[in-house]
Every structure is written in C-alpha cells, then in structure tokens.
Design a protein around this motif. Structure first.
Motif, PDB file in Angstrom:
ATOM      1  N   ARG A 408       0.840  -1.211   0.000  1.00 52.03           N
ATOM      2  CA  ARG A 408       0.000   0.000   0.000  1.00 52.03           C
ATOM      3  C   ARG A 408       0.868   1.252   0.000  1.00 52.03           C
ATOM      4  O   ARG A 408       0.556   2.232  -0.681  1.00 52.03           O
ATOM      5  CB  ARG A 408      -0.915  -0.013   1.222  1.00 52.03           C
ATOM      6  N   ALA A 412       1.133   4.168  -2.935  1.00 53.00           N
ATOM      7  CA  ALA A 412       0.834   5.560  -2.598  1.00 53.00           C
ATOM      8  C   ALA A 412       1.951   6.525  -2.974  1.00 53.00           C
ATOM      9  O   ALA A 412       1.746   7.743  -2.994  1.00 53.00           O
ATOM     10  CB  ALA A 412       0.540   5.683  -1.099  1.00 53.00           C
ATOM     11  N   THR A 470       9.483  13.191  -1.647  1.00 50.97           N
ATOM     12  CA  THR A 470       8.935  12.663  -0.408  1.00 50.97           C
ATOM     13  C   THR A 470       9.880  11.589   0.122  1.00 50.97           C
ATOM     14  O   THR A 470      10.223  10.650  -0.607  1.00 50.97           O
ATOM     15  CB  THR A 470       7.547  12.046  -0.647  1.00 50.97           C
ATOM     16  N   LYS A 498       9.070  11.358   6.785  1.00 53.91           N
ATOM     17  CA  LYS A 498       7.997  10.504   7.320  1.00 53.91           C
ATOM     18  C   LYS A 498       8.622   9.209   7.844  1.00 53.91           C
ATOM     19  O   LYS A 498       9.499   8.638   7.196  1.00 53.91           O
ATOM     20  CB  LYS A 498       6.969  10.156   6.239  1.00 53.91           C
ATOM     21  N   ASP A 554      -4.972   2.508   5.087  1.00 47.74           N
ATOM     22  CA  ASP A 554      -4.943   3.366   3.900  1.00 47.74           C
ATOM     23  C   ASP A 554      -5.109   4.835   4.255  1.00 47.74           C
ATOM     24  O   ASP A 554      -4.365   5.702   3.757  1.00 47.74           O
ATOM     25  CB  ASP A 554      -6.034   2.936   2.920  1.00 47.74           C
ATOM     26  N   ALA A 555      -6.072   5.139   5.093  1.00 45.62           N
ATOM     27  CA  ALA A 555      -6.311   6.539   5.461  1.00 45.62           C
ATOM     28  C   ALA A 555      -5.136   7.104   6.243  1.00 45.62           C
ATOM     29  O   ALA A 555      -4.761   8.280   6.070  1.00 45.62           O
ATOM     30  CB  ALA A 555      -7.601   6.654   6.280  1.00 45.62           C
ATOM     31  N   LEU A 557      -1.956   6.160   5.977  1.00 48.41           N
ATOM     32  CA  LEU A 557      -0.879   6.408   5.026  1.00 48.41           C
ATOM     33  C   LEU A 557      -1.102   7.722   4.285  1.00 48.41           C
ATOM     34  O   LEU A 557      -0.163   8.504   4.068  1.00 48.41           O
ATOM     35  CB  LEU A 557      -0.778   5.264   4.024  1.00 48.41           C
ATOM     36  N   ALA A 558      -2.344   7.981   3.902  1.00 48.27           N
ATOM     37  CA  ALA A 558      -2.655   9.228   3.192  1.00 48.27           C
ATOM     38  C   ALA A 558      -2.371  10.439   4.067  1.00 48.27           C
ATOM     39  O   ALA A 558      -1.798  11.435   3.605  1.00 48.27           O
ATOM     40  CB  ALA A 558      -4.107   9.213   2.734  1.00 48.27           C
ATOM     41  N   ARG A 559      -2.774  10.359   5.345  1.00 48.10           N
ATOM     42  CA  ARG A 559      -2.524  11.491   6.248  1.00 48.10           C
ATOM     43  C   ARG A 559      -1.018  11.718   6.427  1.00 48.10           C
ATOM     44  O   ARG A 559      -0.545  12.856   6.477  1.00 48.10           O
ATOM     45  CB  ARG A 559      -3.201  11.257   7.600  1.00 48.10           C
ATOM     46  N   LEU A 561       1.465  10.958   4.317  1.00 48.36           N
ATOM     47  CA  LEU A 561       2.105  11.467   3.105  1.00 48.36           C
ATOM     48  C   LEU A 561       1.645  12.871   2.753  1.00 48.36           C
ATOM     49  O   LEU A 561       2.392  13.626   2.107  1.00 48.36           O
ATOM     50  CB  LEU A 561       1.839  10.513   1.939  1.00 48.36           C
ATOM     51  N   GLU A 562       0.458  13.243   3.172  1.00 48.70           N
ATOM     52  CA  GLU A 562      -0.047  14.589   2.885  1.00 48.70           C
ATOM     53  C   GLU A 562       0.439  15.627   3.877  1.00 48.70           C
ATOM     54  O   GLU A 562       0.346  16.829   3.617  1.00 48.70           O
ATOM     55  CB  GLU A 562      -1.582  14.573   2.874  1.00 48.70           C
TER      56      GLU A 562
END
Length: 621
Positions: A408, A412, A470, A498, A554-555, A557-559, A561-562
């Motif tokens: 995942r 991403a 990143t 990160k 998933d959510a 990981l998104a937080r 990376l954002e």
C-alpha cells in the motif's frame, strides 16, 4: 542546490570520472591569508560543499567559529555524532555527492565509527573531519584525546592526521578526490586544534597527484570481447546487479544490455532501483530473503554477469553449492573484489557504465541475437507459482499484514518523486520485497554492515539533499530507538521526513530466528510497550498516530504522506509475523523455506518446526 557560475562542469563520461571536482584555484579565497580553521571551511567551499552535518566540541571549536562566517555552507546540528555521519551518508546516497560531517575529538570522534563503517561497507563517499588535541600532547592521553586515525583504519578508504597548516588545502583536495573516485568510500581528516590556529596563505590546488592511486575506468578491450562471446552463447544468463550500478550511474546501460539479449535481472539490496521494478525482465531481490524464482534463476543459470556486485554471503547462501552450472563475468571497479568469493571466467576491472557501453556496442556490432526464450518461459512459470505474497496465504484477517502495508505504501508513492530509506531488520526485508523502485538512489538501506539506527538519520540526510522528493523511513521499533534523538534535528530544521514504524514489540529478525531455529527460546528479544511512539514524536513537535486494524491503514498512510512536516505512523503488527521466503544460513540458495506455492492453494513450503536442528551460525543482530 545552486552552483557558483564559475564552477567547472563535473565530469560526465566514464573515462573522465577521475578528474578532480569543484572550483580548485578558482575559489574567491585563493591567495588570502587565514587560519587553518578558516582554510578548512575555504577548502569545503572550493569543493562545492553546501551542507555539512555535525556536532561541535572543544577541539573543533575553531572550525565551527570559522564555519559561522560561511555564506555558502549550511550546518545541520545533529543530536549525536553517529546520527551526523548517518545523515551525511543518507545525503550522499540520495544525491551522489560527497557527504561531509564535522565532529570534535575523543568521544565525538569515536561516536562516528559505526557511521564510517556503514559507509565503508556500502561504498559511500564521505569526508569526516574530526577535531584533535594539539600536536604537542598527542599520545599523552590528554583530555578528550583518541587515536581516531588508528581506530578507523580498517573502515576508511584513506585517512589523514594533519601535521601542518601548509598541507591542509592539498589534503582536502586529495580527500574529496579519493572519496568519490574509483570505488567510493569514507575518508577521515583529523585536525589538531593548534593546526587550526596556524596562519597560512590559502592556495587550493587544481590537480591531485597520487601516483599510487590510479583507479581503472576503462575495461580491457580483450576481456570485453570475451564477455560478449560468452553472452552470445549463453542459454540461461542472469544479470546480477549490485550497488556499483548505482554508484556508476549505469542504469540505462543495464536496461540496454538486458533488452538487447533478453537477459533477466536480479538485484541485491544495494542494487535496488538500478533496474526499473516495472520492467518485465526484473526478477527483483535475490538471496536470503529474495524470491524463490530469483534464487532458482541464479541456481540454474549458465552465465552470471555480475555488475557492480560482490557475491555477498547474503546472496550466495552455501558458497560451494551456489550457481553450480554458471560461468561468471565479473565487472567491478575494485580489482580486489573480482575472484574474492567466486571463481571468475571473465574478469573486467573498470567503471561499470563504460564497460557496459562497450559490451552493448560490441554485441550490436557482431549482430548478436538473444537465445533465452525457453529460459524466460521457465522463469515465468516459477514466478507465477511462487509469488512473494498471496492474499490466500491464511493471515489472521484481524491483524495488519506487513507485506500488505508495504504494498500500500508502494502504491501511494510516486516512484519518480520519492525516496524510501530503511532501518535494519524484518521491516527492511519486507520493504525490499514489496516497495517498487523505478530509479536509482530512491531506496537507501544499510547493506553490508546491517546497522540498526542508520535509516532514520539517513532519511533526514536524504530529505536535505532532495527537498523536492517525499522521503519515507521504514523502521522497526527496535531500530528506531537507536537514534530517535534525531527527531529533534528533523523538527528544528523543519525536515518533512515521514517515519513508518512496523511495531511488533520485539527485535523481529532475531526473534524470527529464535522461533524457527532455537526452540522458541526468546532470549532478550521481547520489547515492552515502551516508549509510546506517538507521545515520543509529539514531544519532539511531530505529528503522529497509531493504527491497529487493517481498515485503518490506507487513510493513515494518506494522512502521513499529505502532512507538510515530520510525521510518525506507528503500525501495530504481530510479533509472530515472519519474513518469507528465507534461505537458512548454511543452506543452498535454492533451499528456500516459507515460499508460497500458488499451485497448491497458496501455502508456505518447508517452514521448519521449532524442534528442527540448526547450527546457530550467522545470527542477525
């Protein structure tokens, strides 16, 4: 990073790589009177250095005072000297430039040893500058004295103890030249504090005169022709790609050779990214935790083309049973590596990029055509039958699966605009197996030394070197605690690194060995739920969160990376998860346990019971 307008272009061709770098005598400080400490800074400026990592102290204070006046160089204050060297190392791996660290004498210098050894094992160009006590008291056990030149002798490419300010500029010119040319590596310069006080007229040389140091860049033409002949005749060839392919910048040439002759490619940990993961001829990692199909390809091959690789024991397994049917073409810039481990039929000493250019050109000239159709079909069958992971393997549906997390994360990330750095342990192997890398210098890991505590500070260095990318550090809860103080460095300098922690509350790789080979006698590998990584990160001013269920990943990981700042994601995984497939120490490369066999329902093959005998040799840390 902006270069001075009058800086000479850096060499672009393989044949010219031996040329000195930087401004040389064109530096604006040429001919000025200054102190030795000021000359240290002027030398760094003349080499084009814009970033150094370090930690000050009494015997380095004059250098730091001179550094205060530099308009060109930014200093990154680490929170430990080991962290500083790993940061310089990560910067070097990500950018290809020489990493620089400055520390003081005594314990400051000795704290660099692990970082220097890590760079040495992985052929990373560093210049480490250590303060030293005055010349008159060297050898008297004076306060904060250590023989850092003697201590680091086995793990540097070269070292200097300055005896006079007059030799300072020439020494720095040589140090950067040695660090970057040939097989790259760390160079140490020990600067006595009284030398830092001496006055001199700064004269930075253009050239380097080292009669005993003449790396060979151009491969022998006769040997290149011999290699071409064997490649043209091979029915089951394999390109075995190591870290030298990254150092040389030989990715394009590897693709050209592989495609021209339809040769499958396997990569070492250090070679990951040198050949695009998406390319159908890339079989991925080979060795102890490589895929079964890559290991079978090596075992059954009739020709191994070793490209900047050194036949590490983690790749070969039981050496006398490694690739028994294969002849070897070994291309390496370091002649000491050729024939050191495996007998070689065609040795080629030279820069990999240039040698491969010659090989491809000669193959084209001779009209060579691939003869690997049957070989590739056989490998394709192995690949379909033995994938790294399969959703039907039977994991607990309520637990987070490390392989899935890595996949995942891979999905991403933009492979062209991201760098993945790992600590050392199970998480390192899962990352190597499941995170796809398309370009070199986008996967950084401690290969030869296996240094816990490397990954996090190296990620900080990579983020400094590549601010447009990143940078994600994949860590374990054991490794992260080795240098967690560098969270302050990232926070203070606003480095948006990160950190994803695969948190199993144990020293995972050793725990796995204890489970498989030592009757589940978990001696000193179980870690308490301490610290709370979220609270630790927040104490350093980071954003952080912990996830414990698969549907949260998933959510989260998104937080992560954002986020526009440093972020820690603590991912809870079971300590019963093991890294598979695996070649047990002392076993042949094709004697793989834990590989998935999709043909019989996605079951893992040959996983031993705890009662199975094992010789106990070769433990991971």
């Amino acid at each position: 990073m902006t270069k001075p307008a009058n800086e000479r272009p850096r060499p672009a061709t393989a044949a010219a790589k031996g040329a000195p770098r930087g401004l040389g005598s064109r530096t604006a400080k040429q001919g000025l009177e200054m102190t030795g400490a000021q000359a240290v800074v002027a030398s760094l400026e003349a080499e084009g250095v814009r970033l150094v990592f370090g930690y000050p102290g009494g015997q380095a204070i004059k250098i730091y005072d001179a550094l205060y006046d530099s308009d060109q160089i930014t200093h990154v204050l680490a929170r430990h000297e080991q962290g500083a060297v790993h940061e310089a190392d990560g910067y070097a791996r990500a950018t290809g430039d020489v990493g620089v660290a400055i520390v003081t004498s005594g314990p400051g210098a000795t704290n660099t040893v692990t970082g220097i050894a890590t760079a040495y094992m992985d052929s990373i160009p560093l210049v480490v500058i250590t303060g030293q006590v005055p010349r008159g008291v060297i050898g008297t056990d004076s306060f904060q004295e250590s023989d850092i030149v003697g201590i680091t002798m086995p793990v540097v490419k070269h070292s200097y103890l300055l005896q006079s300010a007059d030799e300072l500029a020439g020494t720095f010119r040589e140090a950067f030249h040695i660090a970057k040319t040939g097989r790259p590596g760390p160079v140490l310069i020990d600067v006595p504090s009284d030398v830092a006080s001496e006055r001199l007229v700064f004269e930075y040389p253009d050239e380097v005169s080292l009669p005993s140091y003449k790396p060979t860049y151009r491969g022998n033409a006769k040997q290149v022709k011999q290699a071409v002949a064997r490649i043209g005749q091979a029915k089951r060839p394999v390109l075995y790609v190591g870290g030298g392919a990254v150092s040389s910048g030989a990715s394009q040439e590897l693709v050209e050779l592989s495609e021209a002759m339809r040769i499958p490619v396997v990569t070492t940990l250090m070679g990951k990214g040198a050949f695009p993961a998406s390319h159908p001829l890339n079989l991925g990692p080979v060795g102890m935790h490589g895929s079964k199909y890559a290991n079978l390809a090596m075992t059954e091959s009739d020709l191994i083309i070793a490209a900047g690789a050194r036949f590490s024991d983690r790749v070969t397994g039981k050496l006398d049973e490694f690739a028994p049917h294969a002849d070897v073409i070994h291309i390496d810039i370091d002649p000491a590596e050729i024939g050191k481990v495996r007998e070689v039929q065609v040795p080629i000493v030279g820069d990999l990029k240039g040698v491969l250019e010659g090989v491809v050109a000669q193959l084209s000239k001779e009209g060579a055509r691939p003869a690997t159709e049957e070989w590739l079909a056989r490998i394709a069958e192995w690949r379909e039958r033995h994938p790294f992971y399969h959703p039907n393997v039977g994991d607990n549906p309520g637990e987070i699966v490390p392989e899935v997390v890595m996949e995942r994360l891979s999905d991403a990330l933009d492979p062209e605009k991201s760098i993945v750095v790992t600590e050392v342990g199970q998480h390192q192997m899962w990352a190597a197996q499941h995170i796809a890398r398309e370009v070199p210098r986008s996967f950084l890991s401690s290969g030869g030394l296996g240094t816990m505590g490397f990954g996090f500070p190296a990620a900080i260095g990579a983020a400094f070197g590549c601010p447009d990318k990143t940078v994600v550090c994949v860590a374990g809860d054991g490794s992260l605690q080795m240098n967690s103080q560098e969270m302050a460095t990232a926070s203070v300098h606003r480095v948006p690194v990160k950190v994803l922690v695969l948190d199993n509350r144990c020293l995972g790789m050793v725990h796995q060995w204890q489970k498989l080979f030592y009757d589940e006698r978990y001696s000193s590998t179980l870690l308490d739920a301490c610290p709370d990584f979220v609270k630790l990160a927040e104490a350093y001013g980071w954003r952080a969160e912990r996830v414990e269920r698969p549907d949260e990943v998933d959510a989260a990981l998104a937080r992560m990376l954002e986020s526009d700042g440093p972020y820690l994601l603590d991912v809870a995984v079971s300590r019963e998860q093991n890294v598979y497939p695996m070649v047990a120490p002392g076993r042949a490369l094709d004697d793989v346990i834990g590989a998935i066999d999709a043909a019989v329902g996605a079951v893992r093959e040959g996983v031993p019971d705890a009662s199975d005998e094992h010789d106990g040799k070769g433990e991971d840390r």
